[in-house]
Scaffold this motif. Sequence first.
Motif, PDB file in Angstrom:
ATOM      1  N   LEU A 143       0.855  -1.194   0.000  1.00  0.00           N
ATOM      2  CA  LEU A 143       0.000   0.000   0.000  1.00  0.00           C
ATOM      3  C   LEU A 143       0.890   1.242   0.000  1.00  0.00           C
ATOM      4  O   LEU A 143       1.719   1.419   0.894  1.00  0.00           O
ATOM      5  N   THR A 144       0.733   2.094  -1.008  1.00  0.00           N
ATOM      6  CA  THR A 144       1.524   3.318  -1.071  1.00  0.00           C
ATOM      7  C   THR A 144       0.974   4.320  -0.067  1.00  0.00           C
ATOM      8  O   THR A 144      -0.206   4.670  -0.109  1.00  0.00           O
ATOM      9  N   ILE A 145       1.832   4.790   0.817  1.00  0.00           N
ATOM     10  CA  ILE A 145       1.461   5.732   1.877  1.00  0.00           C
ATOM     11  C   ILE A 145       1.699   7.172   1.440  1.00  0.00           C
ATOM     12  O   ILE A 145       0.880   8.048   1.677  1.00  0.00           O
ATOM     13  N   ALA A 146       2.849   7.413   0.812  1.00  0.00           N
ATOM     14  CA  ALA A 146       3.182   8.782   0.418  1.00  0.00           C
ATOM     15  C   ALA A 146       4.184   8.775  -0.726  1.00  0.00           C
ATOM     16  O   ALA A 146       4.919   7.807  -0.928  1.00  0.00           O
ATOM     17  N   HIS A 147       4.190   9.879  -1.438  1.00  0.00           N
ATOM     18  CA  HIS A 147       5.183  10.120  -2.478  1.00  0.00           C
ATOM     19  C   HIS A 147       5.772  11.491  -2.208  1.00  0.00           C
ATOM     20  O   HIS A 147       5.037  12.438  -1.936  1.00  0.00           O
ATOM     21  N   GLY A 148       7.083  11.581  -2.269  1.00  0.00           N
ATOM     22  CA  GLY A 148       7.717  12.868  -1.990  1.00  0.00           C
ATOM     23  C   GLY A 148       8.906  13.123  -2.878  1.00  0.00           C
ATOM     24  O   GLY A 148       9.384  12.231  -3.592  1.00  0.00           O
ATOM     25  N   THR A 149       9.367  14.358  -2.810  1.00  0.00           N
ATOM     26  CA  THR A 149      10.541  14.791  -3.546  1.00  0.00           C
ATOM     27  C   THR A 149      11.448  15.549  -2.595  1.00  0.00           C
ATOM     28  O   THR A 149      10.978  16.346  -1.778  1.00  0.00           O
ATOM     29  N   ALA A 150      12.730  15.278  -2.697  1.00  0.00           N
ATOM     30  CA  ALA A 150      13.720  15.986  -1.886  1.00  0.00           C
ATOM     31  C   ALA A 150      14.747  16.622  -2.808  1.00  0.00           C
ATOM     32  O   ALA A 150      15.263  15.960  -3.710  1.00  0.00           O
ATOM     33  N   ALA A 151      15.006  17.902  -2.596  1.00  0.00           N
ATOM     34  CA  ALA A 151      16.076  18.590  -3.307  1.00  0.00           C
ATOM     35  C   ALA A 151      17.261  18.671  -2.356  1.00  0.00           C
ATOM     36  O   ALA A 151      17.112  19.035  -1.187  1.00  0.00           O
ATOM     37  N   ILE A 152      18.429  18.316  -2.852  1.00  0.00           N
ATOM     38  CA  ILE A 152      19.617  18.182  -2.031  1.00  0.00           C
ATOM     39  C   ILE A 152      20.743  19.015  -2.644  1.00  0.00           C
ATOM     40  O   ILE A 152      21.031  18.880  -3.834  1.00  0.00           O
ATOM     41  N   ALA A 153      21.373  19.853  -1.829  1.00  0.00           N
ATOM     42  CA  ALA A 153      22.531  20.621  -2.277  1.00  0.00           C
ATOM     43  C   ALA A 153      23.795  19.836  -1.985  1.00  0.00           C
ATOM     44  O   ALA A 153      23.926  19.231  -0.913  1.00  0.00           O
ATOM     45  N   ILE A 154      24.727  19.832  -2.918  1.00  0.00           N
ATOM     46  CA  ILE A 154      26.008  19.180  -2.738  1.00  0.00           C
ATOM     47  C   ILE A 154      27.050  20.257  -2.413  1.00  0.00           C
ATOM     48  O   ILE A 154      27.139  21.271  -3.094  1.00  0.00           O
ATOM     49  N   ARG A 155      27.814  20.008  -1.364  1.00  0.00           N
ATOM     50  CA  ARG A 155      28.850  20.935  -0.922  1.00  0.00           C
ATOM     51  C   ARG A 155      30.173  20.180  -0.845  1.00  0.00           C
ATOM     52  O   ARG A 155      30.193  18.967  -0.641  1.00  0.00           O
ATOM     53  N   VAL A 156      31.266  20.921  -0.963  1.00  0.00           N
ATOM     54  CA  VAL A 156      32.609  20.340  -0.851  1.00  0.00           C
ATOM     55  C   VAL A 156      33.175  20.767   0.487  1.00  0.00           C
ATOM     56  O   VAL A 156      33.081  21.937   0.865  1.00  0.00           O
ATOM     57  N   ARG A 157      33.747  19.804   1.198  1.00  0.00           N
ATOM     58  CA  ARG A 157      34.368  20.103   2.490  1.00  0.00           C
ATOM     59  C   ARG A 157      35.559  21.015   2.270  1.00  0.00           C
ATOM     60  O   ARG A 157      36.380  20.788   1.392  1.00  0.00           O
ATOM     61  N   SER A 158      35.651  22.037   3.102  1.00  0.00           N
ATOM     62  CA  SER A 158      36.824  22.918   3.009  1.00  0.00           C
ATOM     63  C   SER A 158      37.976  22.248   3.759  1.00  0.00           C
ATOM     64  O   SER A 158      37.768  21.576   4.766  1.00  0.00           O
ATOM     65  N   PRO A 159      39.192  22.386   3.248  1.00  0.00           N
ATOM     66  CA  PRO A 159      40.335  21.766   3.921  1.00  0.00           C
ATOM     67  C   PRO A 159      40.504  22.355   5.323  1.00  0.00           C
ATOM     68  O   PRO A 159      40.316  23.548   5.527  1.00  0.00           O
ATOM     69  N   ASP A 160      40.843  21.499   6.263  1.00  0.00           N
ATOM     70  CA  ASP A 160      41.013  21.958   7.661  1.00  0.00           C
ATOM     71  C   ASP A 160      42.284  22.723   7.871  1.00  0.00           C
ATOM     72  O   ASP A 160      43.239  22.688   7.299  1.00  0.00           O
TER      73      ASP A 160
END
Length: 160
Positions: A143-160
């Motif tokens: 039984l399908t309960i929900a349908h959704g969409t997620a937008a995700i931003a990709i970031r690059v780790r800054s060097p420590d």
Amino acid sequence: MSGSTQMIQPPAFVLDPAQSGLELALRWIEMVWPGGFVNRLAARPVEAAEGFIRVECEVDPGHSNFVGLVHGGVTAALVDIVGGGAAMTLLKPGEFLLSTDLSMRFLNAAPIGCERLIAEGRAVYADPRKVVAEVTISTLEGLTIAHGTAAIAIRVRSPD
């Protein structure tokens, strides 16, 4: 292992910047209960591939709303976790992600006795800065309960 109160602990999962997102997802599957919110929700990934993740959420009385159904917040949290998980499988080493937008439609109520929710996420768009994933949440019986969409931003780790 239901009863997330047994699993309440801070996150123990370490995001290794040398690993790709798919490697991280596969390590998450091996770890089973990494701590933090996913433990409290009782959600764990069971399958991952490039652009795809499947998460199972063990439903217990703590997931209910006042009318005896699975609370909509559980469903919304699964859209976020699974949409982000699908996006995570596409990350290169040194990248991390942040949810920027969630949308969803409740299609059917999930009875609190349904035992488990299955959430599958698939990346439907990706470029070097963002991923859009579609998520479907259903019961074990299909039984399908929900349908959704997620937008995700990709970031690059800054060097420590």
